[in-house]
Motif scaffolding. Sequence first.
Motif, short mmCIF file in Angstrom:
data_model
loop_
_atom_site.label_atom_id
_atom_site.label_comp_id
_atom_site.label_asym_id
_atom_site.label_seq_id
_atom_site.Cartn_x
_atom_site.Cartn_y
_atom_site.Cartn_z
N HIS A 123 42.30 -44.05 -55.49
CA HIS A 123 43.60 -44.75 -55.54
C HIS A 123 43.59 -45.80 -56.65
N CYS A 124 42.51 -46.51 -56.76
CA CYS A 124 42.41 -47.56 -57.79
C CYS A 124 42.52 -46.96 -59.18
N ALA A 125 41.86 -45.80 -59.40
CA ALA A 125 41.95 -45.14 -60.71
C ALA A 125 43.37 -44.71 -61.01
N ASP A 126 44.07 -44.19 -60.00
CA ASP A 126 45.47 -43.78 -60.21
C ASP A 126 46.33 -44.97 -60.60
N HIS A 127 46.15 -46.09 -59.90
CA HIS A 127 46.92 -47.29 -60.23
C HIS A 127 46.61 -47.78 -61.64
N ALA A 128 45.33 -47.79 -62.01
CA ALA A 128 44.94 -48.28 -63.32
C ALA A 128 45.55 -47.44 -64.44
N LEU A 245 46.26 -55.49 -64.26
CA LEU A 245 46.74 -56.02 -62.99
C LEU A 245 46.21 -55.19 -61.81
N GLY A 246 45.53 -55.83 -60.90
CA GLY A 246 45.01 -55.17 -59.71
C GLY A 246 43.67 -54.50 -59.90
N TYR A 247 43.28 -54.26 -61.18
CA TYR A 247 42.03 -53.56 -61.42
C TYR A 247 40.83 -54.40 -60.97
N HIS A 248 40.79 -55.65 -61.42
CA HIS A 248 39.67 -56.51 -61.03
C HIS A 248 39.68 -56.78 -59.53
N HIS A 249 40.88 -56.95 -59.00
CA HIS A 249 40.96 -57.21 -57.56
C HIS A 249 40.47 -55.99 -56.77
N SER A 250 40.80 -54.79 -57.22
CA SER A 250 40.36 -53.58 -56.53
C SER A 250 38.85 -53.43 -56.62
N ILE A 251 38.31 -53.67 -57.82
CA ILE A 251 36.85 -53.59 -57.96
C ILE A 251 36.18 -54.63 -57.06
N SER A 252 36.78 -55.82 -57.02
CA SER A 252 36.23 -56.86 -56.16
C SER A 252 36.23 -56.43 -54.69
N LYS A 253 37.32 -55.81 -54.25
CA LYS A 253 37.39 -55.36 -52.86
C LYS A 253 36.35 -54.27 -52.57
N VAL A 254 36.12 -53.37 -53.55
CA VAL A 254 35.12 -52.31 -53.34
C VAL A 254 33.74 -52.93 -53.15
N PHE A 255 33.42 -53.89 -54.02
CA PHE A 255 32.11 -54.50 -53.91
C PHE A 255 31.96 -55.33 -52.63
#
Length: 864
Positions: A123-128, A245-255
Amino acid sequence: MSSHVKLWRDRVGTADYDTQFKEVRLQLAEQLRIFDGQVEQKTQMLQDLFDYLRRRGEIEGEYARSLDKLCDRFSSRTRKKEPSHQSVVNCWQVLLSQTRQESKDHSFLSDSYSNTLPQQLSHCADHAQRLAKRSREICTQLQDGLLKVTTELQTTLKTYYQYYTEFLSAEGKLKEAVRLEEKQKQSASKKMERQIEKRQSKVQEIQLKCTKARNDYLLNLAAANACMNKYYLHDLSTLVDCCDLGYHHSISKVFHLYLASRQWAQQNLSTGMQQLDTTVSELNQNQDRDTLMQANISAFCLPLRFQYQPYEGDQVVEVSAKCEMLGELVTRFQQLKSRLSSVTMEVEESGKLLQSAQSSMLESIVEDTFGSAPDFPSSPSSPEGDVSVSKTYLLKRRASLPDTESLYFMKVRDHLCNSSLISKLEAKHDLLKVAIQKAESVDSNHSRTRSKRSVRHKKSYPGNQISQKLFNGDLLSYIQASGQLIPAVVESCIRFINLNGLHHEGLFRVPGSQMVVNQLKDAFMKGDDPLADEGSDMDSVAGVLKLYFRSLMKPLFPEESYEQLMECGQIDDETKKITQLKNIISSYPASLIIVMRYLFAFLYHVSQYSDENMMQPYNLAVCFGPSLVRGPNNGDAAELQRINSLVKSIIIQHESIFPSQNELPGPVYEKCMTMEEEDCEAVAEEGDGESEQSQIKEAKDELQGVALFDYTGRSSAELSFKHGDRFILHSKASSDWWRGELNGTKGLIPTKYISVPSMDGGQDQKGKETLKSSCGRQQTEEEQKADQSARLRVTSDKAGVVPSNVTSGKVSLQIPTGQYAQAGNSPGALRKTLACVIRLFAFYLDFNITDIIIDRIMTKSVNL
């Protein structure tokens, strides 16, 4: 030989710009390439994480040996990439170092790493990718705007060079004539004197054109530099933020999810996990943006500032506000000031809405990506947790995500475009302000002086002697019968708008007074030129031009070619569309092509001032399209939209579609117009009447005015006065302002707030007689004064009634406190009061009321 030298120098100046423009284009292309590279890097990063978690889930049951092999595999892949100091990459490297310490097998971790986290990363890749695509579209649009500004700069430079070349040529001819006169002094030839006067007039006319062209060049130069500063210093950072936008936040949530799973599964790695947690907390979108731009400084650095390149021998390096130009520049400055104020308010509001949309967008991305995150069990014996987020709620949020994305990027685009517009308007506003202040500081005698050659004489056309009708007639038949390649009404209206209304807000969109439009139409039908005076209403003049083309029996584009034109409008390839349109138009009669070429060059010139008059090519196409192109289904909304799109393309590409003057001889539209040559010759031939003209001029310069209402000046250039104060009027700055003085203080005086007895009472009977002959009516002196005092316009620039307070959605107006008419119960005084009240109520109700309706209401009211 000298001409070749001048040509070479011209080419050098142009080549400097060409080289600079080429470097800017290469830089813009490099930016797009870097943006694409960033998308690929982020996609690869997410894919690496995806592969890592899947593989980690498969080998979770193995011991440290298997984990060491896995870490070696991804470490070698990381070493092949270019070194990066971005925070996301740092987190990834810390993760690999901690993976070497893992040695235990956990079934819950295997299930989590194999299913939940990879799905979220997908999902994160699709958004990015989707956000990167939207950001790239906006970047391309902004770059197109920059290229458009540079193209306008290059066009104004060429126009300026062309007129300055003509000025040097005319000046040389004048010097030659003066030299011949000195040789022939004994003969005292009057013919030679007239020739010198004519050449002097020609030099002044070309010099004025050159000044206008130079002003446009300087303004476009300032606008181009302002746009470059805005784009490179602000817009690029915003676009990078939008893309991430949202990319860093998504990566942060994954970690963080990974950390949570590791903390309950392996207590012995708490030290390593704390180190990784610290690295994740240092994820910084702004820092990564700055790192990216610093690493590619050649693509993101601000290019060199465009320098002013004057023509050889030209010493003027700033906007000129000479006496001939001051009135026009003051009007343009006021319009720019009003436009800048409104756009600034829009940007402030859009900034607030943008922040709200950004927060909503971020929440939607987080909920869509991590809404189904599992709750980890408290002990290894219960590996399965309950999902706390409602599936129905998640489905609704995911369904609304595309709308949220569209709203967010629309706000980003509007905010960036409007802020770029502010940069251009501020650059022009500041230049005009400095020029006007310098001009006002000069001796007032210079501002009073008016060249006799700037006075435009009324021309008469043999309207009654032509067998064909001007309005409601056939254009080709009229051209053949009159011999006018450009009909008089078209030429006169376009010249008037060129000299007075290119910066008029809402030109062609705001309707004028129907009564005035009919009066101007009748005057043109009789063969007069009612626009010789400068007192005509701009919206009414624009209405006459639209009325002329709308009233033609046959449209400007022949109806036989309607289907072919509509087929051209459906072509997506712009080059093919232009070629096809050129082939179709070339089959028209030459007389029609000349009129089309003249009209569309003028419309394109109007669109170049869209920052001030708010008339983009499509807006002009909406105003003129249905009149120029007519078909069987003109009432259909979809058909009208296709016609407007076609006319918009013709306006933008008019130079490529219509033949040049060398290919088709005939009149062409000039951007920098002055008065006509016949007017100059008429003034030069006056000779014996010079003293009489000077007496008339002095009388006009010393007009007396009386204040009808109280007025408070809105700037230092405007005078404040009370009802009954008397002024000395020097000259007209525009159709809405006088230059004059009150008790020794000089400034601008609004026309609608004063009465000029010498003009109203009978000393200017010539203008009144001309108006009477053009409109076919006769008015008494009392009715004319009533009409003058009743025409109050409540606008930000033209009227003296200005908004003083805006609170809680209500507008408080500063209404004139003086009397609308003298005391008495005469019908004339009552008509004045009623007209003012009706117009004010029409303004409050946002209702467009015509003079005919007012006359009917007043007639019934007075009878009662």
